[in-house]
Scaffold this motif. Structure first.
Motif, PDB file in Angstrom:
ATOM      1  N   THR A 115       0.843  -1.193   0.000  1.00 15.90           N
ATOM      2  CA  THR A 115       0.000   0.000   0.000  1.00 15.90           C
ATOM      3  C   THR A 115       0.879   1.244   0.000  1.00 15.90           C
ATOM      4  OG1 THR A 115      -0.094   0.109   2.420  1.00 15.90           O
ATOM      5  CG2 THR A 115      -1.809  -1.168   1.317  1.00 15.90           C
ATOM      6  N   ALA A 168      -3.961   1.102  -3.023  1.00 17.41           N
ATOM      7  CA  ALA A 168      -3.370  -0.207  -3.317  1.00 17.41           C
ATOM      8  C   ALA A 168      -3.931  -0.687  -4.636  1.00 17.41           C
ATOM      9  CB  ALA A 168      -3.674  -1.206  -2.204  1.00 17.41           C
ATOM     10  N   PHE A 194      -3.921  -6.321   3.027  1.00 16.90           N
ATOM     11  CA  PHE A 194      -3.023  -5.235   2.650  1.00 16.90           C
ATOM     12  C   PHE A 194      -2.034  -4.924   3.774  1.00 16.90           C
ATOM     13  CE2 PHE A 194      -6.869  -4.758   0.156  1.00 16.90           C
ATOM     14  CZ  PHE A 194      -6.351  -4.575  -1.120  1.00 16.90           C
TER      15      PHE A 194
END
Length: 316
Positions: A135, A160, A213
């Protein structure tokens, strides 16, 4: 009863006396093993595919000393490696890094000894996931220059590829958290603070990551906070008086917009006497100074209020 597990016979005998015959009886009994309870945990409970996971087992006896012996770990119903000897009642498996994606289970089987009964833990689930996706986090502060108590909006955007990050962004100043905000479906997170101290405040926005993430941090954004301006007003219960009569005086301290908060500290009140020429001098005598602590008043906006009442002596 002391001693190893065994079958035994207990005999009780009466020697008799002058009027009673001797007698005896026997009773069979057994000395069993000590029962145990076994627990297991996966470390970590969520592991990235290809990374190692280990298993920790703990064997607890129903009473008595710490069990010896060994534990066999079973992953998805099959033995994993050889049995591991207990140390102080605990055992840790070797690392396992070959499992596929998805949910898995582990159990620990304590094999028991001549003194302790074997036991099996409940199955514990753990998960193997894909590697966390990278990210990028950017941040904003508005305004970048503020005064004490002025609202400052701290914002961040988490981006992302291949999905939408979830979770929270934590805002810190010199490593100390000042606020946090949830990440919205568009990747934005914002919150407003009014407590930044006077001086330079380097604000860092850090996305904590979620199950898909990975975490990321933005470059620092500086908020410079100055002291807020205030206004002081005075009011008296009467604008004229006579010698010896008490007069109430109120001093009100208001924080001027865009600042905020309630003033604290002290107000120093000066009473100025009318000019009086001293013999042989061109100077003037000055009034006495008094200091009073601020008190909160019931007003519609933050302010500090000081009330003081005293009699004015003659000649003043």
């Amino acid at each position: 009863m002391a001693g190893p597990p065994r079958n035994a016979t207990l005999t009780a005998s009466y020697a008799g006396d002058g009027g009673l015959e001797a007698a005896s009886t026997t009773s069979a009994f057994s000395v069993g093993t000590i029962t145990t309870t076994t627990t297991v945990a996966a470390d970590p409970a969520v592991v990235t595919v290809g990374d190692p996971v280990r298993f920790d087992a703990r064997v607890t006896p129903s009473h008595g000393g710490t069990p010896a012996g060994s534990v066999q770990f079973r992953v998805d119903g099959s033995d994993f490696g050889a049995a591991v000897a207990l140390t102080d009642g605990s055992a840790t498996s070797a690392a396992l890094s070959t499992l596929g994606l998805g949910e898995h289970t582990v159990t620990a089987v304590y094999l028991g000894t001549s003194d302790h009964t074997g036991s099996t833990s409940a199955a514990v689930s753990f998960r193997v996931r894909e590697p966390l996706k990278p990210t990028a986090t950017t941040s904003t502060v508005d305004p970048a220059a503020a005064v004490t108590g002025q609202p400052v909006t701290l914002g961040a955007n988490v981006s992302a590829s291949g999905g939408t990050p979830t979770g929270e962004v934590v805002f810190t100043v010199d490593g100390t958290e000042v606020a946090r905000a949830a990440v919205a479906s568009n990747g934005a997170a914002s919150t407003t603070v009014t407590t930044l101290p006077v001086g330079s405040n380097p604000v860092v926005a850090t996305y904590a990551g979620d199950d898909v993430f990975g975490p990321s941090s933005a470059s620092p954004r500086t908020v410079t906070v100055s002291k807020a301006s205030v206004a002081i007003t005075l009011s008296a219960t009467d604008d004229s008086t006579v010698t010896g009569e008490a007069v109430g005086v109120t001093a009100t301290v208001d924080v001027l917009s865009p600042g905020g908060g309630t003033p604290d500290g002290a107000v120093q009140a000066a009473r100025r006497r009318q000019p009086r020429r001293l013999p042989g001098s061109t100077g003037q005598r000055r009034g006495e100074l008094r200091t009073a602590d601020l008190a909160h008043g019931g007003h519609p906006h933050p302010r500090g209020v000081v009330r003081r009442q005293r009699a004015l002596p003659a000649g003043h």
